[in-house]
Write an enzyme that holds these catalytic residues in place. Structure first.
Site, PDB file in Angstrom:
ATOM      1  N   SER A 107      -0.608   0.381  -3.356  1.00 17.83           N
ATOM      2  CA  SER A 107      -1.513   1.159  -4.187  1.00 17.83           C
ATOM      3  C   SER A 107      -2.649   1.770  -3.365  1.00 17.83           C
ATOM      4  O   SER A 107      -2.421   2.565  -2.470  1.00 17.83           O
ATOM      5  CB  SER A 107      -2.045   0.278  -5.319  1.00 17.83           C
ATOM      6  OG  SER A 107      -2.735   1.030  -6.277  1.00 17.83           O
ATOM      7  N   ASP A 137      -4.516   7.863  -6.201  1.00 18.03           N
ATOM      8  CA  ASP A 137      -4.481   6.829  -5.166  1.00 18.03           C
ATOM      9  C   ASP A 137      -3.132   6.864  -4.472  1.00 18.03           C
ATOM     10  O   ASP A 137      -2.303   7.746  -4.731  1.00 18.03           O
ATOM     11  CB  ASP A 137      -4.789   5.446  -5.755  1.00 18.03           C
ATOM     12  CG  ASP A 137      -3.718   4.967  -6.716  1.00 18.03           C
ATOM     13  OD1 ASP A 137      -2.968   5.807  -7.249  1.00 18.03           O
ATOM     14  OD2 ASP A 137      -3.628   3.748  -6.951  1.00 18.03           O
ATOM     15  N   ASP A 163      -0.320   5.348  -4.617  1.00 14.97           N
ATOM     16  CA  ASP A 163       0.965   5.346  -5.321  1.00 14.97           C
ATOM     17  C   ASP A 163       0.938   6.161  -6.604  1.00 14.97           C
ATOM     18  O   ASP A 163       1.913   6.165  -7.355  1.00 14.97           O
ATOM     19  CB  ASP A 163       1.439   3.914  -5.591  1.00 14.97           C
ATOM     20  CG  ASP A 163       0.644   3.206  -6.667  1.00 14.97           C
ATOM     21  OD1 ASP A 163      -0.557   3.484  -6.805  1.00 14.97           O
ATOM     22  OD2 ASP A 163       1.216   2.342  -7.363  1.00 14.97           O
ATOM     23  N   ASP A 169      -0.783   6.026  -9.512  1.00 16.73           N
ATOM     24  CA  ASP A 169      -1.006   5.544 -10.880  1.00 16.73           C
ATOM     25  C   ASP A 169      -2.477   5.537 -11.270  1.00 16.73           C
ATOM     26  O   ASP A 169      -2.824   5.142 -12.378  1.00 16.73           O
ATOM     27  CB  ASP A 169      -0.372   4.165 -11.095  1.00 16.73           C
ATOM     28  CG  ASP A 169      -0.962   3.065 -10.217  1.00 16.73           C
ATOM     29  OD1 ASP A 169      -1.854   3.363  -9.395  1.00 16.73           O
ATOM     30  OD2 ASP A 169      -0.513   1.915 -10.353  1.00 16.73           O
TER      31      ASP A 169
END
Length: 446
Positions: A101, A240, A242, A244
């Site tokens: 993340s 960010d 990833d 999400d």
């Protein structure tokens, strides 16, 4: 149920640590295949962000899943919510994302989605952990899984994102700056907004395996702020690593966090008579969001920190919108998990519908002073079992009365205790937070 390996959002840590090592991930893939595989012909999708270690862990997961007799479809670099969507459309048994993340490149981790595109419930994670502790037994050679690459994964997800707003939506005449954090949205997000007509300026779209989240992205919006002002853009959008999470920047360079964006979307849905149920936040959601929603007649409720708990509450109550100040925003009427691109599109649609700008749309959210201090630990210990800490928290809560909140909680992804103090007076909030953090550091810190 106490979990040994799984945290708030999958498994995460420094590459090479015991639970983030190639040998462990092979075993994890095998265990997940045993638990999540649904009979003959079960398929699991694997996506990843842009970290250099993603190749290594992709191969390790392949080995474990194939040994369990599960077929694999490789998606390549793909935002986490894109994996959730494709898991549903492929009718796959599960989806797996290799990502840490918003963490730096030398961390990595594994996230899982069920066949419905939801985060795994606690009991399934516990079942996978139990399987990890069993001996790895490879299925017969005739039953080994097969691996194929999905060549059009990005295009499928791009079209899905665009479908989350009306077909008539046009972003023509709108200049946007996108910050893709050198992460998984780099080859998806620019196309979404360009194909809807926006003039797009990009930063953070040149991943090299090492620069993910480095001075860019939703946790480091400074570069986006500078670019929006320099380009004279209408607003900026930051994801960010990833994809999400979402943060935005208005035309003046002011950062707009997840709380304010949730308010904006909720207000738009309410005006269109499309809002169902209470808006769901977490213990970290700012008091200003709650009060702003209350003025609109919108109910607000809080859960534990973590988008999985927000989704559980939305399902339980029949709600459709929730999220966190960090930018995890779930539009349950559009998708099954936090999705930065889809949330950004809902914000833009709301601004178009109301014929307003970002700064004006979020002005009713008066953010209350909130100080968050992270205290690093040598080992995980329940912070509230220490009598001195208990006494200090009680005294601080008494001093704030009903005009503030205090929260001490362990991070689900890092060896940290997060000390949060919120109230009306910025000076007293800062003082209380520093005092409590100092006590936690003295009692438990590294």
């Amino acid at each position: 149920m106490k979990r040994k390996y799984f945290g708030t959002d999958g498994i995460r840590g420094r590459v090479g640590d015991p639970s983030v090592s190639p040998d462990f991930v092979v075993k994890l893939g095998w265990a997940a295949g045993r638990v999540l595989g649904q009979g003959d012909g079960s398929t699991v999708l694997i996506g990843k962000d842009t970290r250099i270690s993603g190749y290594m862990f992709e191969s390790a997961l392949e080995a474990g899943l194939v040994a369990a007799g599960v077929d694999i479809r490789l998606l390549g670099p793909m935002p986490t919510p894109g994996v959730a969507y494709l898991t549903r459309t492929f009718r796959a048994a599960a989806g797996i994302v290799i990502t840490a993340s918003h963490n730096p490149y030398d961390d990595n981790g594994i996230k899982f989605f069920s066949s419905d595109g939801d985060k795994l419930p606690d009991e399934v994670e516990c079942a996978i952990e139990a399987a990890i502790d069993q001996p790895l037994r490879t299925v017969a050679s005739a039953d080994l899984g097969k691996v194929r690459r999905v060549d059009d994964a990005a295009g499928r997800y791009i079209e899905f994102c665009k479908s989350s707003v009306p077909a008539s939506t046009s972003l023509k005449g709108l200049k946007l700056v996108l910050d893709c954090a050198n992460g998984a949205t780099y080859n998806v997000a620019p196309f979404v907004f360009e194909e809807l007509g926006a003039e797009v300026v990009t930063i953070g779209t040149r991943p090299d395996g090492f620069n993910i989240n480095r001075e860019v992205g939703s946790t480091k919006p400074g570069a986006l702020t500078e670019a929006v002002v320099a380009e004279g853009a209408a607003l900026g959008i930051a994801f960010d690593g990833d994809g999400d999470r979402l943060m935005m920047v208005d035309a003046t360079g002011q950062v707009v966090d997840g709380d304010a964006l949730i308010y904006l979307i909720a207000n738009s849905r309410r005006a269109a008579n499309e809002l169902r149920g209470a808006v769901v936040g977490t213990l970290m959601s700012n008091l200003g969001l709650e009060l702003a929603l209350r003025r609109l007649g919108i109910d607000f409720t809080r859960t534990q920190v973590g988008d999985r708990y927000i989704m559980e509450r939305l399902k339980l109550d029949g709600g459709m919108l929730g999220g966190e100040p960090s930018g995890h925003i779930i539009c349950r009427d559009r998708t099954t998990t936090g999705d930065g691109i889809i949330a950004a599109l809902q914000v833009l649609q709301a601004l178009i519908d109301a014929d307003t700008n970002l700064a004006d749309a979020v002005r009713p959210v008066e953010r209350y002073p909130q100080v968050l201090i992270n205290v690093r630990l040598e080992q995980r210990t329940d912070v509230m079992t220490r009598p001195r800490i208990q006494d200090a928290v009680r005294a601080a809560e008494a001093s704030l009365g009903d005009q503030g909140r205090i929260l001490l909680r362990h991070s689900g992804t890092e060896p940290l205790v997060r000390v949060m103090v919120e109230g009306f007076d910025a000076v007293s909030v800062q003082t209380l937070a520093e005092e409590l953090a100092g006590l936690v550091r003295e009692e438990l810190g590294a």
